[in-house]
Design an enzyme around this catalytic site. Structure first.
Site, PDB file in Angstrom:
ATOM      1  CB  ALA A 241      -1.010   0.034   1.152  1.00  0.00           C
ATOM      2  CB  ALA A 242       4.449   2.077  -0.125  1.00  0.00           C
ATOM      3  N   GLY A 243       2.352   2.414  -2.520  1.00  0.00           N
ATOM      4  CA  GLY A 243       1.923   3.040  -3.780  1.00  0.00           C
ATOM      5  C   GLY A 243       0.546   3.673  -3.644  1.00  0.00           C
ATOM      6  CG  ASP A 244      -2.728   1.349  -2.737  1.00  0.00           C
ATOM      7  OD1 ASP A 244      -2.657   1.444  -3.980  1.00  0.00           O
ATOM      8  OD2 ASP A 244      -2.922   0.277  -2.149  1.00  0.00           O
TER       9      ASP A 244
HETATM   10  O1  RIB Z   1      -1.857  -2.049  -3.076  1.00  0.00           O
HETATM   11  C1  RIB Z   1      -2.070  -2.924  -2.008  1.00  0.00           C
HETATM   12  C2  RIB Z   1      -3.368  -3.655  -2.173  1.00  0.00           C
HETATM   13  O2  RIB Z   1      -3.260  -4.522  -3.281  1.00  0.00           O
HETATM   14  C3  RIB Z   1      -3.736  -4.530  -1.017  1.00  0.00           C
HETATM   15  O3  RIB Z   1      -4.457  -3.845  -0.026  1.00  0.00           O
HETATM   16  C4  RIB Z   1      -4.489  -5.674  -1.665  1.00  0.00           C
HETATM   17  O4  RIB Z   1      -5.833  -5.728  -1.327  1.00  0.00           O
HETATM   18  C5  RIB Z   1      -4.266  -5.501  -3.167  1.00  0.00           C
HETATM   19  O5  RIB Z   1      -5.368  -5.009  -3.785  1.00  0.00           O
END
Ligand code: RIB
Length: 297
Positions: A241-244
């Site tokens: 999730a660092a990219g998120d």
């Molecule tokens: O980017 C991380 C996410 O990728 C995770 O939370 C997982 O659910 C996948 O979708």
């Protein structure tokens, strides 16, 4: 006023196991730890945008199972407007995530309800058209991403596509993307050229951010900008999730009218702050945490 960030994307329940190393094919590894938390690139980016100071609206689908109830409650509790989430009969999306002690991961996603998000209602189109920035990823059917991008263009909403995971991108989608965010694997998959071939990416969209992990990011535009934006050094516990975190913060900063190089630098701080913690949505940083790391550099 907080920028209005509309996210059309996926929601998954993340089942996260930590072990000394990632299992090889056929291998069973005794792990150290387990946690369950909401995830999915769409929900994560909506939560990231809300924590970074945006007014985030999430458009997506959850299942009618117990995971769906938890996902809805936890995404809402994180400050995201969940009033337009759909519930589809059946299983919610699930991600099985394995993390090693160095923070590397591997992820398997079972889309569940995300696969049922195959079109947009007129209400959803209006919400997108009323936003400052639309944020999409590629964990929902591509036709919905195409429709969302079209609604954004019609409403004058800027569109950021985080092309993760890598999939074929129809021309009709690329025509409506204002800013593409990709890592090196995704960049290569999209253009077939070297990841660092920014010209190949700019032939498709007007602005690109190439994320480079611990090396930071590179921003380039058709206006002739091409700049490496350095990373913030942190000890990574888990890069999930660092990219998120990066993309959600970038949307907020751009929506606030910040210059894009400055926005990318701030988003780098968000990605680094996220990597310090285990997990996905639970690791996404608040605006204060981003500012603290940003200001310390
Ligand atoms: O980017 C991380 C996410 O990728 C995770 O939370 C997982 O659910 C996948 O979708």
């Amino acid at each position: 006023m907080a920028p209005r960030i509309v996210v059309a994307g996926s929601a998954n329940m993340d089942l996260v196991g930590v072990a000394s190393h990632l299992p090889l094919p056929g291998e069973t590894v005794l792990g150290d730890d387990f946690m369950m938390a909401p995830g999915g690139k769409g929900a994560n980016q909506a939560i990231a945008a809300a924590r970074a100071g945006g007014h985030a609206v999430f458009l997506g689908a959850i299942g009618s199972d117990a995971f769906g109830v938890t996902l809805n409650a936890r995404i809402g509790a994180a400050g995201v407007d969940t009033s337009h989430i759909r519930t589809s009969y059946g299983a919610s999306g699930v991600a099985v995530i394995m993390v090693d002690r160095g923070g590397e991961n591997s992820i398997l996603v079972a889309p569940g309800a995300n696969a049922s998000f195959t079109d947009l209602t007129s209400v959803e189109e209006e919400i997108i058209a009323g936003g400052d920035v639309l944020l999409c990823q590629q964990e929902i059917p591509v036709r919905t991403v195409v429709a969302a991008a079209r609604a954004a263009r019609a409403g004058g909403t800027r569109m950021i596509l985080n092309a993760a995971p890598a999939r074929a991108l129809p021309a009709e989608l690329l025509d409506n993307v204002d800013l593409l965010v990709v890592n090196e694997v995704e960049a290569q998959a999209i253009t077939g050229a070297a990841a660092t071939d920014m010209a190949a990416l700019l032939a498709l969209v007007p602005r690109v951010v190439l994320t480079l992990g611990a090396a930071g990011s590179r921003y380039a535009s058709r206006d002739g900008q091409d700049e490496h934006v350095p990373a913030f050094a942190v000890e990574a516990a888990d890069t999930t999730a660092a990219g998120d975190a990066f993309t959600g913060a970038l949307a907020v900063a751009w929506g606030e009218g910040r210059d894009l190089i400055d926005a990318v630098r701030w988003a780098n701080a968000a990605g680094a702050a996220c990597a310090r913690k285990l997990g996905a949505s639970n690791a996404l940083p608040t605006r204060d945490e981003i500012d603290e790391l940003f200001g310390a550099a």
